[in-house]
Design a protein around this motif. Structure first.
Motif, PDB file in Angstrom:
ATOM      1  N   TYR B 103       0.846  -1.202   0.000  1.00 50.74           N
ATOM      2  CA  TYR B 103       0.000   0.000   0.000  1.00 50.74           C
ATOM      3  C   TYR B 103       0.878   1.248   0.000  1.00 50.74           C
ATOM      4  O   TYR B 103       0.577   2.240  -0.667  1.00 50.74           O
ATOM      5  CB  TYR B 103      -0.924  -0.018   1.216  1.00 50.74           C
ATOM      6  CG  TYR B 103      -1.789   1.202   1.329  1.00 50.74           C
ATOM      7  CD1 TYR B 103      -2.836   1.414   0.444  1.00 50.74           C
ATOM      8  CD2 TYR B 103      -1.545   2.161   2.313  1.00 50.74           C
ATOM      9  CE1 TYR B 103      -3.618   2.547   0.536  1.00 50.74           C
ATOM     10  CE2 TYR B 103      -2.321   3.293   2.420  1.00 50.74           C
ATOM     11  CZ  TYR B 103      -3.358   3.477   1.524  1.00 50.74           C
ATOM     12  OH  TYR B 103      -4.128   4.611   1.602  1.00 50.74           O
ATOM     13  N   GLY B 104       2.001   1.190   0.742  1.00 50.53           N
ATOM     14  CA  GLY B 104       2.902   2.340   0.786  1.00 50.53           C
ATOM     15  C   GLY B 104       3.592   2.611  -0.537  1.00 50.53           C
ATOM     16  O   GLY B 104       3.960   3.751  -0.826  1.00 50.53           O
ATOM     17  N   THR B 105       3.793   1.562  -1.372  1.00 46.97           N
ATOM     18  CA  THR B 105       4.490   1.795  -2.649  1.00 46.97           C
ATOM     19  C   THR B 105       3.564   2.360  -3.710  1.00 46.97           C
ATOM     20  O   THR B 105       4.035   2.747  -4.777  1.00 46.97           O
ATOM     21  CB  THR B 105       5.088   0.481  -3.196  1.00 46.97           C
ATOM     22  OG1 THR B 105       4.027  -0.422  -3.477  1.00 46.97           O
ATOM     23  CG2 THR B 105       6.055  -0.146  -2.233  1.00 46.97           C
ATOM     24  N   LEU B 106       2.241   2.389  -3.462  1.00 45.52           N
ATOM     25  CA  LEU B 106       1.311   2.720  -4.554  1.00 45.52           C
ATOM     26  C   LEU B 106       1.528   4.126  -5.107  1.00 45.52           C
ATOM     27  O   LEU B 106       1.377   4.340  -6.311  1.00 45.52           O
ATOM     28  CB  LEU B 106      -0.143   2.558  -4.083  1.00 45.52           C
ATOM     29  CG  LEU B 106      -0.572   1.112  -3.881  1.00 45.52           C
ATOM     30  CD1 LEU B 106      -2.027   1.039  -3.494  1.00 45.52           C
ATOM     31  CD2 LEU B 106      -0.331   0.285  -5.137  1.00 45.52           C
ATOM     32  N   ASP B 107       1.883   5.079  -4.238  1.00 41.57           N
ATOM     33  CA  ASP B 107       2.060   6.440  -4.768  1.00 41.57           C
ATOM     34  C   ASP B 107       3.524   6.775  -4.988  1.00 41.57           C
ATOM     35  O   ASP B 107       3.897   7.936  -5.031  1.00 41.57           O
ATOM     36  CB  ASP B 107       1.390   7.472  -3.848  1.00 41.57           C
ATOM     37  CG  ASP B 107       1.895   7.367  -2.423  1.00 41.57           C
ATOM     38  OD1 ASP B 107       2.706   6.467  -2.161  1.00 41.57           O
ATOM     39  OD2 ASP B 107       1.490   8.176  -1.581  1.00 41.57           O
ATOM     40  N   MET B 108       4.377   5.748  -5.134  1.00 43.17           N
ATOM     41  CA  MET B 108       5.786   6.020  -5.402  1.00 43.17           C
ATOM     42  C   MET B 108       6.002   6.289  -6.885  1.00 43.17           C
ATOM     43  O   MET B 108       5.193   5.873  -7.722  1.00 43.17           O
ATOM     44  CB  MET B 108       6.636   4.837  -4.957  1.00 43.17           C
ATOM     45  CG  MET B 108       6.876   4.857  -3.471  1.00 43.17           C
ATOM     46  SD  MET B 108       7.937   3.563  -2.929  1.00 43.17           S
ATOM     47  CE  MET B 108       9.362   3.803  -3.918  1.00 43.17           C
ATOM     48  N   PRO B 109       7.094   7.001  -7.243  1.00 47.19           N
ATOM     49  CA  PRO B 109       7.370   7.216  -8.672  1.00 47.19           C
ATOM     50  C   PRO B 109       7.696   5.903  -9.371  1.00 47.19           C
ATOM     51  O   PRO B 109       8.137   4.937  -8.721  1.00 47.19           O
ATOM     52  CB  PRO B 109       8.578   8.145  -8.658  1.00 47.19           C
ATOM     53  CG  PRO B 109       9.198   7.965  -7.323  1.00 47.19           C
ATOM     54  CD  PRO B 109       8.081   7.670  -6.390  1.00 47.19           C
TER      55      PRO B 109
END
Lengths: 142, 188
Positions: B103-109
Protein backbone atom coordinates in the motif's frame (compact mmCIF):
# COMPACT_ATOMS: atom_id res chain seq x y z
CA UNK A 1 -7.97 0.28 -13.70
CA UNK A 2 -4.24 1.06 -13.56
CA UNK A 3 -2.42 1.00 -16.89
CA UNK A 4 0.37 -1.38 -17.87
CA UNK A 5 3.08 1.28 -17.48
CA UNK A 6 2.11 1.81 -13.83
CA UNK A 7 2.16 -1.94 -13.14
CA UNK A 8 5.57 -2.44 -14.81
CA UNK A 9 6.92 0.60 -12.96
CA UNK A 10 5.83 -0.70 -9.57
CA UNK A 11 6.23 -4.45 -10.08
CA UNK A 12 9.84 -4.31 -8.81
CA UNK A 13 8.73 -2.86 -5.46
CA UNK A 14 6.10 -5.57 -5.05
CA UNK A 15 8.55 -8.36 -5.86
CA UNK A 16 11.01 -6.94 -3.31
CA UNK A 17 8.17 -6.96 -0.79
CA UNK A 18 7.58 -10.67 -1.48
CA UNK A 19 11.25 -11.41 -0.77
CA UNK A 20 11.20 -9.21 2.33
CA UNK A 21 8.15 -11.02 3.70
CA UNK A 22 9.73 -14.43 3.06
CA UNK A 23 12.59 -13.30 5.30
CA UNK A 24 10.18 -12.01 7.95
CA UNK A 25 8.24 -15.30 7.84
CA UNK A 26 11.45 -17.28 8.49
CA UNK A 27 12.29 -15.01 11.45
CA UNK A 28 8.84 -15.33 13.02
CA UNK A 29 7.87 -18.94 12.20
CA UNK A 30 11.11 -20.92 12.53
CA UNK A 31 12.47 -21.89 15.92
CA UNK A 32 16.09 -22.51 14.95
CA UNK A 33 18.28 -19.53 15.83
CA UNK A 34 20.71 -19.93 12.88
CA UNK A 35 17.77 -20.03 10.50
CA UNK A 36 16.39 -16.88 12.06
CA UNK A 37 19.70 -15.13 11.28
CA UNK A 38 19.48 -16.36 7.66
CA UNK A 39 15.93 -14.97 7.52
CA UNK A 40 17.13 -11.61 8.82
CA UNK A 41 19.79 -11.59 6.09
CA UNK A 42 17.13 -12.28 3.42
CA UNK A 43 15.04 -9.41 4.74
CA UNK A 44 18.07 -7.14 4.76
CA UNK A 45 19.08 -8.00 1.19
CA UNK A 46 15.53 -7.32 -0.01
CA UNK A 47 15.70 -3.85 1.59
CA UNK A 48 19.05 -3.27 -0.17
CA UNK A 49 17.50 -4.18 -3.53
CA UNK A 50 14.64 -1.77 -2.87
CA UNK A 51 17.04 1.07 -2.12
CA UNK A 52 19.23 0.38 -5.15
CA UNK A 53 16.18 0.24 -7.44
CA UNK A 54 15.24 3.77 -6.29
CA UNK A 55 18.50 5.11 -7.73
CA UNK A 56 18.11 3.45 -11.14
CA UNK A 57 17.52 5.70 -14.14
CA UNK A 58 16.05 4.14 -17.29
CA UNK A 59 18.72 4.03 -19.99
CA UNK A 60 21.34 5.05 -17.45
CA UNK A 61 24.64 3.39 -16.69
CA UNK A 62 26.82 2.86 -13.61
CA UNK A 63 28.00 6.18 -12.09
CA UNK A 64 31.60 5.84 -13.26
CA UNK A 65 33.08 8.49 -15.56
CA UNK A 66 35.54 7.68 -18.36
CA UNK A 67 39.14 7.47 -17.10
CA UNK A 68 40.22 10.55 -19.07
CA UNK A 69 37.38 12.44 -17.29
CA UNK A 70 35.98 13.72 -20.61
CA UNK A 71 32.33 13.46 -19.66
CA UNK A 72 29.76 13.12 -22.45
CA UNK A 73 26.75 15.18 -21.27
CA UNK A 74 24.32 13.00 -23.24
CA UNK A 75 25.06 9.90 -21.11
CA UNK A 76 22.66 9.36 -18.20
CA UNK A 77 24.13 8.01 -14.97
CA UNK A 78 22.27 6.26 -12.16
CA UNK A 79 22.14 7.90 -8.75
CA UNK A 80 25.30 7.06 -6.73
CA UNK A 81 23.89 7.99 -3.32
CA UNK A 82 21.82 4.82 -2.67
CA UNK A 83 24.86 2.78 -3.70
CA UNK A 84 27.02 4.49 -1.06
CA UNK A 85 24.35 4.00 1.60
CA UNK A 86 23.97 0.33 0.81
CA UNK A 87 27.74 -0.28 0.71
CA UNK A 88 27.84 0.95 4.31
CA UNK A 89 24.73 -1.09 5.18
CA UNK A 90 26.20 -4.34 3.80
CA UNK A 91 29.32 -3.99 5.93
CA UNK A 92 27.33 -3.07 9.06
CA UNK A 93 25.01 -6.00 8.26
CA UNK A 94 27.85 -8.53 8.28
CA UNK A 95 29.07 -7.03 11.57
CA UNK A 96 25.67 -7.53 13.23
CA UNK A 97 25.33 -11.01 11.70
CA UNK A 98 28.67 -12.08 13.16
CA UNK A 99 27.64 -10.71 16.56
CA UNK A 100 24.38 -12.68 16.36
CA UNK A 101 26.23 -15.86 15.42
CA UNK A 102 28.62 -15.40 18.35
CA UNK A 103 25.60 -15.03 20.65
CA UNK A 104 24.21 -18.29 19.23
CA UNK A 105 27.50 -20.06 20.00
CA UNK A 106 27.29 -18.81 23.59
CA UNK A 107 23.62 -19.84 23.89
CA UNK A 108 24.45 -23.32 22.62
CA UNK A 109 27.27 -23.54 25.18
CA UNK A 110 24.93 -22.60 28.03
CA UNK A 111 21.74 -24.44 27.03
CA UNK A 112 23.06 -27.29 24.80
CA UNK A 113 20.48 -26.37 22.15
CA UNK A 114 19.76 -23.66 19.58
CA UNK A 115 16.03 -24.33 19.28
CA UNK A 116 13.85 -21.57 20.65
CA UNK A 117 11.18 -23.96 22.03
CA UNK A 118 13.71 -25.99 24.02
CA UNK A 119 15.41 -22.89 25.44
CA UNK A 120 12.03 -21.60 26.53
CA UNK A 121 11.24 -24.94 28.21
CA UNK A 122 14.55 -24.94 30.11
CA UNK A 123 13.89 -21.38 31.27
CA UNK A 124 10.36 -22.23 32.45
CA UNK A 125 11.61 -25.29 34.37
CA UNK A 126 14.28 -23.15 36.05
CA UNK A 127 11.65 -20.62 37.13
CA UNK A 128 9.48 -23.45 38.52
CA UNK A 129 12.37 -24.84 40.57
CA UNK A 130 13.20 -21.38 41.88
CA UNK A 131 9.58 -20.73 42.83
CA UNK A 132 9.41 -24.04 44.65
CA UNK A 133 12.55 -23.27 46.69
CA UNK A 134 11.27 -19.79 47.51
CA UNK A 135 7.90 -21.24 48.50
CA UNK A 136 9.50 -23.75 50.87
CA UNK A 137 11.58 -20.98 52.43
CA UNK A 138 8.40 -19.08 53.11
CA UNK A 139 6.84 -22.02 54.95
CA UNK A 140 5.31 -24.00 52.10
CA UNK A 141 2.46 -21.59 51.58
CA UNK A 142 3.42 -20.29 48.14
CA UNK B 1 12.31 -4.55 -22.34
CA UNK B 2 15.13 -7.10 -22.22
CA UNK B 3 16.17 -5.63 -18.88
CA UNK B 4 12.69 -6.25 -17.47
CA UNK B 5 12.89 -9.90 -18.51
CA UNK B 6 16.33 -10.33 -16.94
CA UNK B 7 15.04 -8.73 -13.75
CA UNK B 8 12.00 -11.01 -13.73
CA UNK B 9 14.10 -14.13 -14.30
CA UNK B 10 16.45 -13.18 -11.46
CA UNK B 11 13.45 -12.54 -9.22
CA UNK B 12 11.97 -15.94 -9.94
CA UNK B 13 15.30 -17.55 -8.99
CA UNK B 14 15.57 -15.38 -5.84
CA UNK B 15 12.08 -16.32 -4.70
CA UNK B 16 12.75 -20.02 -5.40
CA UNK B 17 15.94 -19.82 -3.30
CA UNK B 18 14.10 -18.05 -0.47
CA UNK B 19 11.34 -20.69 -0.46
CA UNK B 20 13.98 -23.45 -0.47
CA UNK B 21 15.64 -21.80 2.56
CA UNK B 22 12.26 -21.74 4.33
CA UNK B 23 11.54 -25.42 3.70
CA UNK B 24 15.01 -26.91 4.15
CA UNK B 25 15.83 -28.44 7.52
CA UNK B 26 19.52 -29.29 7.00
CA UNK B 27 21.37 -26.16 8.07
CA UNK B 28 24.35 -26.83 5.78
CA UNK B 29 21.99 -26.64 2.81
CA UNK B 30 20.40 -23.51 4.24
CA UNK B 31 23.83 -21.85 4.43
CA UNK B 32 24.64 -22.79 0.84
CA UNK B 33 21.26 -21.51 -0.32
CA UNK B 34 21.87 -18.22 1.51
CA UNK B 35 25.15 -17.96 -0.40
CA UNK B 36 23.34 -18.60 -3.69
CA UNK B 37 20.81 -15.92 -2.72
CA UNK B 38 23.65 -13.43 -2.19
CA UNK B 39 25.20 -14.22 -5.57
CA UNK B 40 21.83 -13.85 -7.33
CA UNK B 41 21.22 -10.53 -5.61
CA UNK B 42 24.71 -9.41 -6.70
CA UNK B 43 23.66 -10.15 -10.29
CA UNK B 44 20.51 -8.11 -9.76
CA UNK B 45 22.61 -5.22 -8.44
CA UNK B 46 24.64 -5.28 -11.67
CA UNK B 47 21.48 -4.95 -13.77
CA UNK B 48 20.46 -2.05 -11.51
CA UNK B 49 23.79 -0.25 -12.32
CA UNK B 50 25.17 -0.70 -8.78
CA UNK B 51 28.45 -2.42 -9.67
CA UNK B 52 30.21 -1.44 -6.44
CA UNK B 53 27.37 -2.84 -4.36
CA UNK B 54 27.35 -6.05 -6.41
CA UNK B 55 31.07 -6.43 -5.80
CA UNK B 56 30.69 -5.96 -2.05
CA UNK B 57 27.63 -8.22 -1.83
CA UNK B 58 29.42 -11.03 -3.69
CA UNK B 59 32.49 -10.71 -1.44
CA UNK B 60 30.75 -10.15 1.89
CA UNK B 61 27.35 -11.80 1.48
CA UNK B 62 28.41 -14.88 -0.44
CA UNK B 63 31.94 -15.12 0.97
CA UNK B 64 32.51 -13.95 4.52
CA UNK B 65 29.00 -14.55 5.84
CA UNK B 66 29.01 -18.13 4.48
CA UNK B 67 32.31 -18.80 6.24
CA UNK B 68 30.93 -17.34 9.49
CA UNK B 69 27.74 -19.43 9.20
CA UNK B 70 29.71 -22.62 8.52
CA UNK B 71 31.97 -22.05 11.52
CA UNK B 72 28.88 -21.48 13.67
CA UNK B 73 27.43 -24.75 12.36
CA UNK B 74 30.54 -26.68 13.42
CA UNK B 75 30.23 -25.19 16.92
CA UNK B 76 26.48 -25.81 17.27
CA UNK B 77 24.18 -28.25 15.44
CA UNK B 78 23.48 -29.15 11.83
CA UNK B 79 19.79 -30.10 11.80
CA UNK B 80 16.83 -27.88 12.51
CA UNK B 81 14.29 -29.69 14.68
CA UNK B 82 10.69 -29.47 13.44
CA UNK B 83 8.74 -26.84 15.31
CA UNK B 84 5.43 -27.66 16.94
CA UNK B 85 3.88 -24.23 16.50
CA UNK B 86 1.30 -23.66 13.79
CA UNK B 87 2.43 -21.47 10.88
CA UNK B 88 -0.90 -19.64 10.82
CA UNK B 89 0.00 -16.65 13.02
CA UNK B 90 3.31 -15.88 11.21
CA UNK B 91 1.51 -16.16 7.87
CA UNK B 92 -1.13 -13.65 8.97
CA UNK B 93 1.53 -11.31 10.38
CA UNK B 94 3.61 -11.39 7.17
CA UNK B 95 0.51 -10.98 4.98
CA UNK B 96 -0.62 -7.88 6.88
CA UNK B 97 2.90 -6.37 6.91
CA UNK B 98 3.36 -7.09 3.20
CA UNK B 99 -0.02 -5.56 2.35
CA UNK B 100 0.90 -2.43 4.33
CA UNK B 101 4.24 -2.11 2.52
CA UNK B 102 2.61 -2.61 -0.90
CA UNK B 103 0.00 0.00 0.00
CA UNK B 104 2.90 2.34 0.79
CA UNK B 105 4.49 1.79 -2.65
CA UNK B 106 1.31 2.72 -4.55
CA UNK B 107 2.06 6.44 -4.77
CA UNK B 108 5.79 6.02 -5.40
CA UNK B 109 7.37 7.22 -8.67
CA UNK B 110 7.78 4.64 -11.44
CA UNK B 111 10.90 2.46 -11.49
CA UNK B 112 13.68 4.22 -13.45
CA UNK B 113 11.99 7.63 -13.43
CA UNK B 114 14.70 10.28 -14.00
CA UNK B 115 12.63 12.97 -12.23
CA UNK B 116 11.77 11.11 -9.03
CA UNK B 117 12.57 12.86 -5.71
CA UNK B 118 15.57 10.57 -5.18
CA UNK B 119 17.23 11.89 -8.36
CA UNK B 120 16.76 15.66 -7.98
CA UNK B 121 18.34 16.24 -4.57
CA UNK B 122 22.00 16.48 -3.67
CA UNK B 123 22.91 13.58 -5.98
CA UNK B 124 22.78 15.86 -9.04
CA UNK B 125 25.28 18.19 -7.36
CA UNK B 126 27.66 15.36 -6.57
CA UNK B 127 27.47 14.15 -10.18
CA UNK B 128 28.09 17.65 -11.57
CA UNK B 129 30.86 18.79 -9.23
CA UNK B 130 32.88 15.69 -8.39
CA UNK B 131 34.93 15.80 -11.67
CA UNK B 132 36.26 19.28 -10.80
CA UNK B 133 36.27 18.83 -7.00
CA UNK B 134 37.95 15.48 -6.58
CA UNK B 135 38.84 14.17 -10.04
CA UNK B 136 38.17 10.48 -9.38
CA UNK B 137 36.16 8.69 -12.09
CA UNK B 138 34.05 6.51 -9.77
CA UNK B 139 31.44 8.76 -8.13
CA UNK B 140 30.52 6.09 -5.55
CA UNK B 141 34.11 6.09 -4.31
CA UNK B 142 34.15 9.89 -4.28
CA UNK B 143 31.02 10.13 -2.12
CA UNK B 144 32.05 7.25 0.16
CA UNK B 145 35.59 8.37 0.87
CA UNK B 146 35.48 12.12 0.37
CA UNK B 147 32.10 13.86 0.58
CA UNK B 148 30.76 11.45 3.22
CA UNK B 149 34.05 10.35 4.73
CA UNK B 150 32.73 10.82 8.27
CA UNK B 151 29.95 8.27 7.64
CA UNK B 152 32.55 5.74 6.59
CA UNK B 153 34.52 6.48 9.75
CA UNK B 154 31.39 5.78 11.79
CA UNK B 155 30.95 2.52 9.89
CA UNK B 156 34.50 1.54 10.84
CA UNK B 157 33.66 2.24 14.48
CA UNK B 158 30.59 -0.03 14.20
CA UNK B 159 32.65 -2.84 12.68
CA UNK B 160 35.29 -2.46 15.39
CA UNK B 161 32.65 -2.58 18.14
CA UNK B 162 31.06 -5.70 16.62
CA UNK B 163 34.46 -7.39 16.34
CA UNK B 164 35.29 -6.57 19.96
CA UNK B 165 31.87 -7.90 20.99
CA UNK B 166 32.37 -11.17 19.11
CA UNK B 167 35.79 -11.65 20.68
CA UNK B 168 34.43 -11.03 24.18
CA UNK B 169 31.53 -13.44 23.62
CA UNK B 170 33.49 -16.42 22.35
CA UNK B 171 36.90 -15.93 23.96
CA UNK B 172 37.74 -18.65 26.46
CA UNK B 173 35.40 -21.08 24.71
CA UNK B 174 37.96 -23.90 24.71
CA UNK B 175 39.04 -23.19 28.29
CA UNK B 176 35.45 -23.35 29.57
CA UNK B 177 34.81 -26.49 27.57
CA UNK B 178 37.86 -28.24 29.10
CA UNK B 179 36.79 -27.18 32.58
CA UNK B 180 33.33 -28.65 31.88
CA UNK B 181 34.89 -31.96 30.79
CA UNK B 182 36.95 -32.13 34.01
CA UNK B 183 33.81 -31.61 36.05
CA UNK B 184 32.02 -34.40 34.17
CA UNK B 185 34.92 -36.78 34.78
CA UNK B 186 34.92 -35.97 38.50
CA UNK B 187 31.23 -36.68 38.85
CA UNK B 188 31.22 -39.88 36.81
Amino acid sequence: MPDIEYILGHMNYWLFTVLMMTGLYIVVAKGNLIKKIVGLNLFQTAVFMFYISLGKVTGGTAPIFPVDMEIDPSVAYSNPLPHVLILTAIVVGIATTSLGLALIVRIREEYETIEEDEILKIETDLVHVENKILGEAMGGRA
Amino acid sequence: MLETFINLGLFVMLVATAVAITRMRRLFGVTMMASVFSLLSAMLFVTLDAVDVAFTEAAVGAGISTVLMLSTLTLTSRIEKPTTRSPLVPLVVTAITGAAIIYGTLDMPNFGDAHSPAQVGVAARYMAESPTDIDIPNVVTVVLASYRGFDTMGETAVVFTAGAGVLMLISGLRRRRRKGDDKKEETS
